[in-house]
Design a protein around this motif. Structure first.
Motif, PDB file in Angstrom:
ATOM      1  N   GLU A   1       0.815  -1.210   0.000  1.00  0.00           N
ATOM      2  CA  GLU A   1       0.000   0.000   0.000  1.00  0.00           C
ATOM      3  C   GLU A   1       0.841   1.249   0.000  1.00  0.00           C
ATOM      4  N   HIS A   2       2.146   1.109  -0.055  1.00  0.00           N
ATOM      5  CA  HIS A   2       2.991   2.269   0.115  1.00  0.00           C
ATOM      6  C   HIS A   2       4.339   2.015  -0.518  1.00  0.00           C
ATOM      7  N   ALA A   3       5.132   3.045  -0.558  1.00  0.00           N
ATOM      8  CA  ALA A   3       6.497   2.881  -1.048  1.00  0.00           C
ATOM      9  C   ALA A   3       7.229   1.929  -0.091  1.00  0.00           C
ATOM     10  N   PRO A   4       8.211   1.191  -0.567  1.00  0.00           N
ATOM     11  CA  PRO A   4       8.774   0.104   0.218  1.00  0.00           C
ATOM     12  C   PRO A   4       9.262   0.532   1.592  1.00  0.00           C
ATOM     13  N   GLY A   5       8.816  -0.194   2.532  1.00  0.00           N
ATOM     14  CA  GLY A   5       9.503  -0.150   3.808  1.00  0.00           C
ATOM     15  C   GLY A   5       9.007   0.749   4.906  1.00  0.00           C
ATOM     16  N   THR A   6       8.915   2.014   4.692  1.00  0.00           N
ATOM     17  CA  THR A   6       8.812   2.886   5.859  1.00  0.00           C
ATOM     18  C   THR A   6       7.384   2.960   6.397  1.00  0.00           C
ATOM     19  N   TRP A   7       7.301   2.977   7.685  1.00  0.00           N
ATOM     20  CA  TRP A   7       6.003   3.047   8.340  1.00  0.00           C
ATOM     21  C   TRP A   7       5.340   4.392   8.069  1.00  0.00           C
TER      22      TRP A   7
ATOM     23  N   PRO B   1      -7.305   6.899  13.527  1.00  0.00           N
ATOM     24  CA  PRO B   1      -6.431   6.146  14.444  1.00  0.00           C
ATOM     25  C   PRO B   1      -6.918   4.722  14.682  1.00  0.00           C
ATOM     26  N   ILE B   2      -8.238   4.532  14.613  1.00  0.00           N
ATOM     27  CA  ILE B   2      -8.741   3.163  14.820  1.00  0.00           C
ATOM     28  C   ILE B   2      -8.319   2.275  13.645  1.00  0.00           C
ATOM     29  N   GLY B   3      -8.458   2.813  12.455  1.00  0.00           N
ATOM     30  CA  GLY B   3      -8.042   2.060  11.268  1.00  0.00           C
ATOM     31  C   GLY B   3      -6.557   1.748  11.314  1.00  0.00           C
ATOM     32  N   LEU B   4      -5.766   2.753  11.642  1.00  0.00           N
ATOM     33  CA  LEU B   4      -4.314   2.546  11.682  1.00  0.00           C
ATOM     34  C   LEU B   4      -3.935   1.594  12.821  1.00  0.00           C
ATOM     35  N   GLY B   5      -4.700   1.691  13.904  1.00  0.00           N
ATOM     36  CA  GLY B   5      -4.457   0.786  15.033  1.00  0.00           C
ATOM     37  C   GLY B   5      -4.730  -0.660  14.629  1.00  0.00           C
ATOM     38  N   CYS B   6      -5.838  -0.868  13.917  1.00  0.00           N
ATOM     39  CA  CYS B   6      -6.173  -2.213  13.437  1.00  0.00           C
ATOM     40  C   CYS B   6      -5.092  -2.719  12.495  1.00  0.00           C
TER      41      CYS B   6
ATOM     42  N   LEU C   1      -2.193  -3.768  14.494  1.00  0.00           N
ATOM     43  CA  LEU C   1      -2.499  -5.037  15.179  1.00  0.00           C
ATOM     44  C   LEU C   1      -2.337  -6.221  14.241  1.00  0.00           C
ATOM     45  N   LEU C   2      -2.898  -6.071  13.036  1.00  0.00           N
ATOM     46  CA  LEU C   2      -2.819  -7.173  12.069  1.00  0.00           C
ATOM     47  C   LEU C   2      -1.379  -7.453  11.662  1.00  0.00           C
ATOM     48  N   GLU C   3      -0.654  -6.366  11.383  1.00  0.00           N
ATOM     49  CA  GLU C   3       0.709  -6.546  10.870  1.00  0.00           C
ATOM     50  C   GLU C   3       1.671  -7.077  11.927  1.00  0.00           C
ATOM     51  N   THR C   4       1.344  -6.791  13.196  1.00  0.00           N
ATOM     52  CA  THR C   4       2.246  -7.287  14.239  1.00  0.00           C
ATOM     53  C   THR C   4       1.842  -8.689  14.708  1.00  0.00           C
ATOM     54  N   ASN C   5       0.622  -9.090  14.456  1.00  0.00           N
ATOM     55  CA  ASN C   5       0.179 -10.390  14.959  1.00  0.00           C
ATOM     56  C   ASN C   5      -0.026 -11.456  13.882  1.00  0.00           C
ATOM     57  N   VAL C   6      -0.198 -11.019  12.654  1.00  0.00           N
ATOM     58  CA  VAL C   6      -0.373 -12.011  11.577  1.00  0.00           C
ATOM     59  C   VAL C   6       0.889 -11.980  10.717  1.00  0.00           C
ATOM     60  N   VAL C   7       1.616 -13.039  10.783  1.00  0.00           N
ATOM     61  CA  VAL C   7       2.940 -13.073  10.143  1.00  0.00           C
ATOM     62  C   VAL C   7       2.838 -12.810   8.649  1.00  0.00           C
ATOM     63  N   ALA C   8       1.829 -13.412   8.044  1.00  0.00           N
ATOM     64  CA  ALA C   8       1.708 -13.289   6.583  1.00  0.00           C
ATOM     65  C   ALA C   8       1.513 -11.842   6.140  1.00  0.00           C
ATOM     66  N   LEU C   9       0.956 -11.025   7.003  1.00  0.00           N
ATOM     67  CA  LEU C   9       0.680  -9.632   6.611  1.00  0.00           C
ATOM     68  C   LEU C   9       1.794  -8.682   6.989  1.00  0.00           C
ATOM     69  N   ALA C  10       2.831  -9.227   7.650  1.00  0.00           N
ATOM     70  CA  ALA C  10       3.857  -8.342   8.207  1.00  0.00           C
ATOM     71  C   ALA C  10       4.781  -7.771   7.145  1.00  0.00           C
ATOM     72  N   ASN C  11       4.991  -8.467   6.027  1.00  0.00           N
ATOM     73  CA  ASN C  11       6.028  -7.994   5.097  1.00  0.00           C
ATOM     74  C   ASN C  11       5.555  -6.876   4.170  1.00  0.00           C
ATOM     75  N   GLY C  12       4.315  -6.539   4.200  1.00  0.00           N
ATOM     76  CA  GLY C  12       3.867  -5.381   3.422  1.00  0.00           C
ATOM     77  C   GLY C  12       3.466  -5.721   2.001  1.00  0.00           C
TER      78      GLY C  12
ATOM     79  N   PHE D   1      -2.543  -4.880   0.413  1.00  0.00           N
ATOM     80  CA  PHE D   1      -3.929  -4.709  -0.047  1.00  0.00           C
ATOM     81  C   PHE D   1      -4.888  -5.589   0.744  1.00  0.00           C
ATOM     82  N   VAL D   2      -4.367  -6.756   1.219  1.00  0.00           N
ATOM     83  CA  VAL D   2      -5.219  -7.630   2.037  1.00  0.00           C
ATOM     84  C   VAL D   2      -5.494  -6.954   3.381  1.00  0.00           C
ATOM     85  N   THR D   3      -4.436  -6.375   3.957  1.00  0.00           N
ATOM     86  CA  THR D   3      -4.609  -5.646   5.220  1.00  0.00           C
ATOM     87  C   THR D   3      -5.615  -4.519   5.033  1.00  0.00           C
ATOM     88  N   PHE D   4      -5.461  -3.830   3.924  1.00  0.00           N
ATOM     89  CA  PHE D   4      -6.349  -2.694   3.642  1.00  0.00           C
ATOM     90  C   PHE D   4      -7.809  -3.146   3.599  1.00  0.00           C
TER      91      PHE D   4
END
Lengths: 286, 526
Positions: free
Chosen positions: B299-305, B446-451, B454-465, B469-472
């Motif tokens: 969903e973004h340019a590589p890497g940065t939060w 903030p709720i959306g970003l918080g979710c 949460l997903l990216e830190t707890n679901v391994v498959a979604l962590a690499n970015g 689009f699935v996270t979105f």
């Protein structure tokens, strides 16, 4: 006295996209007359007044105010002109007094006493911000500004539409009492839907319909000339027959111009009835 | 003396008030002061004081562009206020004020151009050493003075500045929106530095968009009815014309039968009266958003939060444009014998707003998919086709990413509608309604970003970015609406005692405010 008409309009046509606002309108307004412009919504009243004043550029035709082309008014002519638009155009960030003083400063004939007297008559507080005024108060302020430089040509586009009955009465009184500073006869052009008011002040009446001149003339002359006839049968369209309407199976109502109507056009025993301005308006527009 | 004072008040008011004049003059003085300081004391590349020069460049640019805007506003007054136009000597006065404005704008343009040229050149020298002025070696300890700025840099900056001025004159010569809305583009242009010449087209593109929007608004949307007809004629014509969408909804309402259809009937009767123009503009805006989505699956340019946050926030901004609760004629409906209960109104508001929102999103999707295909085929915009973003014409590029955003936008828009319709007390207050659109976004972001976190830190498959689009979709299509629905349930009890007249009154005041603002934007007279 100058013999040129106060307002001269020749073959004025104005279209907005596919809508015809004015269609070949030609008329002269004599000095000292009070012309009432009447017509239904969208008939072209405001468009006509705006073209007369040079505020809107027509597609064809031209007009003159006090002998000066409307699209190129000189300061002298502007100084003799007062205008109130349908929706008051005021500088909302100023106070009433500042507005009056600002505009007043532009006119050589501005009368400070008259402006104050009119403010009192129209109950306008000078220290109020214009933006806080109601629509009716803004309209009254616009009238004060239009009258206080004592012009000899006044153009009003539905000036009383937002006024209460007291405001309307005050407006009519102010208009009756209005005199031009230089003693010139005052010419007034006024459009309004309040026909009973117009009946009191108008010397001439212009009926507009879909941008065209439907009828124009002196009020007394029209009252005498244009009358209502009721017949049992329809009458073929012809000169002098302004409008026909079937009221019932054997009852037809006709608005006729008795001077232009050919002899024998109406059945011999047909009674003709004179019309008030309101009745005439209704008969022409229904 | 009094008339001079009144004229002064008139001009001050015309130009936006005393505060605006003060800001203008202070900007002028400060920018000249900073320019003098910069001329006297050359600075090192990494000297933090250089930011004063950049700020002064922005101030001076804003002052100069502001003068140009004031000029267009003066023209508009001459054209729009018949009382002013028909008064004697006003042409002369307007010419005098115009001359003063041109003088002040020109005075402000001098430090603006000089400071902008200095900032741009020193930035380029530092960042792009291959393009150094002859014989100059970048070093953090070396100083860079105005004498080091080549003359062509001043000329280029002056040309750019003149171009923006011309655009302002063209874009705002008719709108009369200078005092409020036009300050947005002015500040944008004032703040846009031209370090990279590759972006020279940006202010011009922005100007072009303004001109096109104005043209579309004038000629197609509000068009002739807005411009040419008097107030009364306009209202009559508007009454005579029923927008086709509204007409269809009314017919649908007329066809509905039975108690089960009461909500549908209410919602259809409340159908937004004239949403076609706004729907079209919103859909075009969202379609352009879909066109400019990166072609990769992240969903973004590589890497940065930080960039990830920006991309989501921008998506929410687009969502907030699509879901904009508007005032509804409550009392007109409350008095109709259609078998409704007070408690149904929350659902009715939700239905009306949601229908409006999803119509816009679906139109945007239709348009966006087509435009995206065309743009990808043409290789535009170039930066999206760069290796960083473009992974080739894959299923993800063509279908999944835009589809994910459509679903996400639908979810976000639905959430905004849910939150907006939650409390009748909010809907009864014009002030609350005014801040409601932005407040819902502030609540949901903030709720959306918080979710997401949460997903990216707890679901391994979604962590690499790469599955951004699935996270979105998960967050905005499911989690956010679920939160909004729960939030709505909490307040739903309030509808049992809701005051419909109070809601009607609040919405009326709110609607009037918006109308006034709209008139300011379009230059229409109220």
């Amino acid at each position: 006295m100058n013999d040129t008409p106060a307002i001269s309009v020749e073959h004025l046509s104005l279209r907005y996209g596919g809508v015809t606002a004015l269609d070949d309108v030609t008329l002269n307004v004599e000095r000292g007359s009070v012309l009432a412009v009447v017509g239904r919504n969208g008939a072209g009243k405001s468009s006509l007044l705006q073209c007369m004043l040079g505020l809107t550029v027509p597609q064809s035709g031209h007009s003159q105010l006090l002998g000066c082309p409307s699209l190129d008014l000189t300061d002298d002519v502007k100084a003799r002109l007062g205008y109130v638009s349908q929706s008051p155009e005021l500088f909302e960030w100023l106070r009433v007094g500042e507005q009056i003083s600002l505009i007043g400063g532009l006119y050589p004939n501005w009368s400070e006493e008259l402006a104050r007297a009119l403010c009192v008559r129209f109950s306008i507080a000078e220290d109020m911000k214009v933006r806080t005024l109601s629509l009716g108060e803004k309209q009254r302020l616009a009238i004060v500004i239009a009258l206080a430089h004592q012009p000899d040509l006044l153009v009003f586009d539905e000036p009383v539409a937002s006024l209460d009955p007291v405001g309307r009465r005050d407006f009519l009184r102010a208009l009756f009492e209005h005199e031009a500073r230089d003693g010139e006869p005052v010419t007034v052009v006024i459009s309004s839907h309040l026909l009973e008011d117009l009946e009191r002040i108008a010397t001439h009446v212009l009926f507009l319909e879909k941008g065209r001149v439907q009828l124009i003339g002196g009020r007394d002359e029209l009252a005498e000339r244009v009358q209502l006839a009721v017949t049992a049968h329809a009458i073929a369209p012809q000169a002098g027959l302004l409008k026909s309407r079937q009221l019932a199976a054997d009852e037809w109502q006709h608005v006729v111009d008795t001077r232009a109507l050919a002899d024998g056009a109406l059945p011999p025993d047909t009674a003709l009835r004179a019309l008030s301005l309101g009745d005439l308006f209704e008969a022409l527009n229904t | 003396m009094k008339s001079i004072l009144d004229s002064w008040r008139f001009i001050v008011g015309l130009l936006g008030g005393r505060l605006m004049i003060a800001i203008w003059l202070v900007s002028l003085i400060v920018s000249y002061g900073v320019l003098g300081w910069g001329l006297a004391y050359p600075m090192q590349f990494l000297d933090t004081h250089r930011s004063f020069l950049e700020m002064a460049a922005i101030l001076a640019s804003a002052a100069s562009f502001g003068g140009v805007l004031a000029l267009t506003y003066l023209w508009n007054v001459g054209k729009r206020y018949s009382q002013w136009k028909l008064a004697p000597s006003t042409d002369r006065i307007a010419a005098q004020v115009s001359r003063i404005l041109i003088l002040v704008s020109s005075l402000a343009a001098i430090p603006a151009v000089m400071l902008r040229a200095y900032s741009a050149t020193s930035d380029r020298v530092w960042r792009l050493p291959d393009e150094l002025p002859s014989g100059y070696t970048p070093s953090s300890s070396k100083t860079f003075s105005f004498a080091d700025v080549p003359s062509h840099a001043y000329a280029a900056e002056a040309l750019m500045f003149a171009g923006v001025v011309a655009l302002l004159l063209v874009a705002f010569r008719r709108t009369g929106a200078t005092k409020t809305i036009a300050m947005g583009p002015v500040l944008f242009w004032a703040a846009s530095q031209t370090t990279y010449r590759a972006l020279w087209w940006l202010p011009f593109a922005a100007g072009l968009i303004i001109v096109v929007l104005e043209y579309v608004w004038r000629h197609w949307l509000s068009g002739r009815v807005e411009n040419y007809f008097s107030q009364m004629d306009r209202s009559i014509r508007k009454k005579q014309r029923t927008p086709c969408l509204t007409s269809w909804r009314q017919q649908k309402a007329a066809r509905s039968r039975g108690a089960d259809d009461v909500d549908a009937r209410l919602a259809a009767l409340l159908a937004l009266p004239s949403g076609t123009g706004v729907t079209a503009l919103s859909a075009i805006f969202a379609a352009l958003y879909l066109v400019t989505l990166p072609n990769n699956t992240a969903e973004h340019a590589p890497g940065t939060w930080a960039l990830s946050f920006v991309a989501w926030a921008f998506a929410y901004l687009v969502g907030s444009v699509l879901a904009r609760p508007v005032a509804l004629p409550v009392m007109r409906l409350a008095l109709l014998p259609v078998g409704h209960r007070r408690t149904q109104f929350g659902e009715v508001f939700l239905k009306v707003w949601w229908r409006d929102s999803y119509t816009k999103v679906l139109w945007a999707a239709l348009l966006g998919f087509a435009l995206r295909a065309v743009c990808s085929a043409l290789g535009w915009p170039a930066f999206l086709q760069s290796p960083v973003f473009a992974y080739g014409p894959t299923l993800a590029q063509w279908i999944l990413v835009p589809l994910a955003h459509v679903v996400g936008l639908l979810g976000f828009a639905g959430s905004v509608c849910l939150i907006s319709s939650a409390s009748p007390r909010v809907l009864a207050s014009a002030n609350a309604l005014t801040v409601l659109p932005i407040a819902t976004v502030i609540l949901l972001t903030p709720i959306g970003l918080g979710c997401k976190w949460l997903l990216e830190t707890n679901v391994v498959a979604l962590a690499n970015g790469n599955l951004g689009f699935v996270t979105f979709v998960l967050v905005n299509g499911a989690m956010l609406p679920a939160f909004a629905w729960s939030f709505t349930r909490i307040f739903r009890y309030q509808w049992r005692t809701a005051s419909l007249p109070a809601i009607s009154s609040g919405m009326q005041i709110w609607s009037d405010r918006l109308r006034k603002m709209s008139a300011d934007v379009t230059g229409a007279r109220s």
